[in-house]
Design an enzyme around this catalytic site. Sequence first.
Site, PDB file in Angstrom:
ATOM      1  N   LYS A  50      -2.467  -7.984  -7.961  1.00  0.00           N
ATOM      2  CA  LYS A  50      -3.318  -7.913  -6.769  1.00  0.00           C
ATOM      3  C   LYS A  50      -2.774  -6.804  -5.884  1.00  0.00           C
ATOM      4  CE  LYS A  50      -3.167  -8.973  -2.744  1.00  0.00           C
ATOM      5  NZ  LYS A  50      -3.853  -7.811  -2.146  1.00  0.00           N
ATOM      6  N   PRO A  51      -3.412  -5.623  -5.922  1.00  0.00           N
ATOM      7  CA  PRO A  51      -2.914  -4.520  -5.090  1.00  0.00           C
ATOM      8  C   PRO A  51      -3.281  -4.747  -3.629  1.00  0.00           C
ATOM      9  CG  PRO A  51      -4.916  -3.860  -6.250  1.00  0.00           C
ATOM     10  CD  PRO A  51      -4.623  -5.271  -6.678  1.00  0.00           C
ATOM     11  N   ALA A  52      -2.654  -3.987  -2.746  1.00  0.00           N
ATOM     12  CA  ALA A  52      -2.983  -4.085  -1.321  1.00  0.00           C
ATOM     13  C   ALA A  52      -4.451  -3.709  -1.110  1.00  0.00           C
ATOM     14  CB  ALA A  52      -2.090  -3.135  -0.529  1.00  0.00           C
ATOM     15  N   GLU A  87      10.785  -8.145  -3.450  1.00  0.00           N
ATOM     16  CA  GLU A  87      11.232  -6.851  -2.904  1.00  0.00           C
ATOM     17  C   GLU A  87      10.666  -6.773  -1.501  1.00  0.00           C
ATOM     18  OE1 GLU A  87      13.271  -4.820  -4.318  1.00  0.00           O
ATOM     19  OE2 GLU A  87      13.292  -5.533  -6.371  1.00  0.00           O
ATOM     20  N   LEU A  88      11.506  -7.006  -0.509  1.00  0.00           N
ATOM     21  CA  LEU A  88      10.989  -7.205   0.857  1.00  0.00           C
ATOM     22  C   LEU A  88      11.408  -6.069   1.789  1.00  0.00           C
ATOM     23  CD1 LEU A  88      11.706 -11.064   0.940  1.00  0.00           C
ATOM     24  CD2 LEU A  88       9.686  -9.854   0.089  1.00  0.00           C
ATOM     25  N   TRP A 110       0.815  -1.221   0.000  1.00  0.00           N
ATOM     26  CA  TRP A 110       0.000   0.000   0.000  1.00  0.00           C
ATOM     27  C   TRP A 110       0.847   1.269   0.000  1.00  0.00           C
ATOM     28  CZ3 TRP A 110       1.809   2.443   4.154  1.00  0.00           C
ATOM     29  CH2 TRP A 110       2.302   1.657   5.206  1.00  0.00           C
ATOM     30  N   ASN A 111       2.157   1.182   0.257  1.00  0.00           N
ATOM     31  CA  ASN A 111       2.888   2.438   0.515  1.00  0.00           C
ATOM     32  C   ASN A 111       3.167   3.269  -0.730  1.00  0.00           C
ATOM     33  OD1 ASN A 111       4.795   0.566  -0.285  1.00  0.00           O
ATOM     34  ND2 ASN A 111       6.373   1.265   1.135  1.00  0.00           N
ATOM     35  N   CYS A 131      10.276   1.150   2.414  1.00  0.00           N
ATOM     36  CA  CYS A 131      11.219   0.067   2.695  1.00  0.00           C
ATOM     37  C   CYS A 131      12.649   0.603   2.784  1.00  0.00           C
ATOM     38  CB  CYS A 131      11.123  -0.994   1.614  1.00  0.00           C
ATOM     39  SG  CYS A 131      11.320  -0.289  -0.021  1.00  0.00           S
ATOM     40  N   GLY A 151       6.589  -6.381  -0.569  1.00  0.00           N
ATOM     41  CA  GLY A 151       5.885  -6.351   0.710  1.00  0.00           C
ATOM     42  C   GLY A 151       6.804  -6.794   1.820  1.00  0.00           C
ATOM     43  N   SER A 152       6.230  -7.275   2.888  1.00  0.00           N
ATOM     44  CA  SER A 152       7.030  -7.616   4.060  1.00  0.00           C
ATOM     45  C   SER A 152       7.823  -8.908   3.840  1.00  0.00           C
ATOM     46  CB  SER A 152       6.113  -7.778   5.277  1.00  0.00           C
ATOM     47  OG  SER A 152       5.194  -8.814   5.021  1.00  0.00           O
ATOM     48  N   GLU A 172      11.378  -2.834  11.399  1.00  0.00           N
ATOM     49  CA  GLU A 172      11.054  -1.735  10.474  1.00  0.00           C
ATOM     50  C   GLU A 172      10.073  -0.807  11.171  1.00  0.00           C
ATOM     51  OE1 GLU A 172       9.551  -3.628   6.858  1.00  0.00           O
ATOM     52  OE2 GLU A 172      10.579  -2.091   5.739  1.00  0.00           O
TER      53      GLU A 172
HETATM   54  P1  NAP Z   1       2.477  -6.994   3.423  1.00  0.00           P
HETATM   55  O1  NAP Z   1       1.604  -7.098   4.593  1.00  0.00           O
HETATM   56  O2  NAP Z   1       3.528  -8.021   3.225  1.00  0.00           O
HETATM   57  O3  NAP Z   1       1.482  -6.957   2.158  1.00  0.00           O
HETATM   58  C1  NAP Z   1       1.971  -6.824   0.848  1.00  0.00           C
HETATM   59  C2  NAP Z   1       0.972  -7.451  -0.098  1.00  0.00           C
HETATM   60  O4  NAP Z   1       0.887  -8.849   0.167  1.00  0.00           O
HETATM   61  C3  NAP Z   1      -0.449  -6.902   0.021  1.00  0.00           C
HETATM   62  O5  NAP Z   1      -1.021  -6.849  -1.273  1.00  0.00           O
HETATM   63  C4  NAP Z   1      -1.124  -7.955   0.869  1.00  0.00           C
HETATM   64  O6  NAP Z   1      -2.512  -8.029   0.709  1.00  0.00           O
HETATM   65  C5  NAP Z   1      -0.469  -9.213   0.346  1.00  0.00           C
HETATM   66  N1  NAP Z   1      -0.534 -10.347   1.252  1.00  0.00           N
HETATM   67  C6  NAP Z   1      -0.565 -10.348   2.610  1.00  0.00           C
HETATM   68  N2  NAP Z   1      -0.621 -11.624   3.058  1.00  0.00           N
HETATM   69  C7  NAP Z   1      -0.617 -12.420   1.976  1.00  0.00           C
HETATM   70  C8  NAP Z   1      -0.662 -13.839   1.788  1.00  0.00           C
HETATM   71  N3  NAP Z   1      -0.703 -14.692   2.813  1.00  0.00           N
HETATM   72  N4  NAP Z   1      -0.653 -14.321   0.530  1.00  0.00           N
HETATM   73  C9  NAP Z   1      -0.612 -13.478  -0.526  1.00  0.00           C
HETATM   74  N5  NAP Z   1      -0.575 -12.141  -0.416  1.00  0.00           N
HETATM   75  C10 NAP Z   1      -0.568 -11.615   0.819  1.00  0.00           C
HETATM   76  O7  NAP Z   1       3.236  -5.608   3.346  1.00  0.00           O
HETATM   77  P2  NAP Z   1       2.621  -4.148   3.474  1.00  0.00           P
HETATM   78  O8  NAP Z   1       2.337  -3.898   4.897  1.00  0.00           O
HETATM   79  O9  NAP Z   1       1.521  -3.957   2.480  1.00  0.00           O
HETATM   80  O10 NAP Z   1       3.837  -3.270   2.959  1.00  0.00           O
HETATM   81  C11 NAP Z   1       4.871  -2.891   3.779  1.00  0.00           C
HETATM   82  C12 NAP Z   1       6.074  -3.807   3.579  1.00  0.00           C
HETATM   83  O11 NAP Z   1       6.473  -3.769   2.211  1.00  0.00           O
HETATM   84  C13 NAP Z   1       7.280  -3.347   4.365  1.00  0.00           C
HETATM   85  O12 NAP Z   1       7.902  -4.446   4.951  1.00  0.00           O
HETATM   86  C14 NAP Z   1       8.170  -2.729   3.288  1.00  0.00           C
HETATM   87  O13 NAP Z   1       9.523  -2.716   3.606  1.00  0.00           O
HETATM   88  C15 NAP Z   1       7.884  -3.587   2.124  1.00  0.00           C
HETATM   89  N6  NAP Z   1       8.235  -2.905   0.885  1.00  0.00           N
HETATM   90  C16 NAP Z   1       9.356  -3.312   0.220  1.00  0.00           C
HETATM   91  C17 NAP Z   1       9.734  -2.658  -0.939  1.00  0.00           C
HETATM   92  C18 NAP Z   1      10.962  -3.077  -1.689  1.00  0.00           C
HETATM   93  O14 NAP Z   1      11.106  -2.680  -2.842  1.00  0.00           O
HETATM   94  N7  NAP Z   1      11.868  -3.848  -1.112  1.00  0.00           N
HETATM   95  C19 NAP Z   1       8.981  -1.593  -1.432  1.00  0.00           C
HETATM   96  C20 NAP Z   1       7.850  -1.198  -0.719  1.00  0.00           C
HETATM   97  C21 NAP Z   1       7.482  -1.882   0.435  1.00  0.00           C
HETATM   98  P3  NAP Z   1      -3.494  -7.315   1.779  1.00  0.00           P
HETATM   99  O15 NAP Z   1      -3.318  -5.875   1.551  1.00  0.00           O
HETATM  100  O16 NAP Z   1      -4.828  -7.798   1.438  1.00  0.00           O
HETATM  101  O17 NAP Z   1      -3.023  -7.749   3.134  1.00  0.00           O
END
Ligand code: NAP
Length: 486
Positions: free
Chosen positions: A182-184, A258-259, A158-159, A292, A236-237, A389
Amino acid sequence: MSDPMNVLAPEHRRLRIGDAWRDAAGGATFAVEDPATGTTIAEVADAGVVDGLAALDAASKAMAEWAATPPRKRSELLTATYRALTERSEEVARLITLEMGKPLAEARGEVAYGAEFFRWFAEEAVRVEGRYNTAPAGGYRILTVPKPVGPCVFVTPWNFPLAMGARKIAPALAAGCTTITKPAAQTPLTMLLLARIMEEVGVPPGVVNVVTTKRAGEVVSALLADRRTRKLSFTGSTEVGRVLLRQAADNVLRTSMELGGNAALIVCADADLDVALDGAMVAKMRNIGESCIAANRIYVEEPVLEEFTTRFAKRMGALSVGHGLDDGVDVGALIDEASVTKIDELVTDAVDRGARVLVGGERPDGPGHFYPPTVLVDVPEDAPILEEEIFGPVAPIISFTSDDEVMAKANDTEHGLVGYVFTRDLQRALRFTEGLETGMVGINRGLISDPSAPFGGVKQSGIGKEGSHEGILEYLDVTYAAIDLP
Ligand code: NAP
């Protein structure tokens, strides 16, 4: 100003599958909130597994024709997307701010950054090349043929509701792949708007599919379990990334991950402090700290600790907090209450362990998910705020006395996304660049993201690169042909 929601008509707040905008099979919907007020701004379709698989049908059917579309034509469609995003920057930015909370100026920056991936990969689309050479032993030739990997599944956070999708969709399309994004669940509207814009500029049906859902686990698992999916790219995370890597293993999928990050920002005593302060402000506060690559730990060499800290705290304290659409706001709302609570707990814990609050540190009352810019000093080594984080506007400052000491601390984390170094000494900068266990380093710069540079982490911050020439390689397989030619 008009309602930012006007940009996305109700019929486009639905699933984008093939040539249709449609409701979820069961008709379910879910609400999207404005994080600055907590009010519902829209209802979008809540896809189930059957809808996800319908999107995969569409992406699979469109695959052969898209792969065979001349690269120049694919390139032109990406350029048209770049132009449309640029021309419509203001309306796209307002929608980003509304659903995500960042200040409008930052949302405009995200549109420019996201659009740039389309321009960059429009240019890369026509530069995909193979090789032809004589085998070293002679007798035959070696020909390499790059081919699109196939239908791709993208899961985005979502960020950066536009840019995190753009940096996957643009290279995939450039390489000749079709996509399902699949967006957040918290920020689905911007991705639907992007899909609408891409439909308007003429991207063929089935090439860009968008599935919004509150049931990410079920829908994404079903997509990864289907052998027609050939690639997963996830941002994502680290926690969710590990789950998806396990699922991707069953079909031996290509993956780009990309975590999370835990960036150290190092200010050496010989640094130009004006430059270091500007860099630290950007690295900490861009995107309200919800990035991130945000500076999670700021290490300052002892001789300049006091001056840096005083000046940094003054700048943090001068930032104005409010609704991202309001004029003059520097710090918008955080994404949700859970995020505010987590940050509040990390700060309270650090203070309990002996840290001092120089600025902020008090969670405000009232609606919306706000947390003030906060500076902590005297943070003890074992405080979780240095390991987790933070994902918000909180800056822990720690002093250091030698490069070896600070390098060891910076590397003492499972993450390895980025590090920042401020110094006027070239050799020192290069030693840090070589010694930091990160995929990226900012040297006398707090902003490193650039579509023409390879973005990505090492260790548990990820696998693969986005942007640059490397970015398109993630979407290409190579077939090698051995050609007999004595
Ligand atoms: P997140 O909770 O990991 O969610 C990311 C995406 O994954 C969302 O679309 C989420 O859907 C989905 N998701 C969650 N659980 C899932 C599952 N069991 N199976 C499949 N998909 C699933 O992360 P976030 O809170 O949205 O974003 C913040 C994180 O992203 C931070 O850790 C940040 O560092 C990281 N990030 C990394 C980068 C990079 O380039 N390295 C860039 C930006 C962000 P829902 O929204 O429905 O939960």
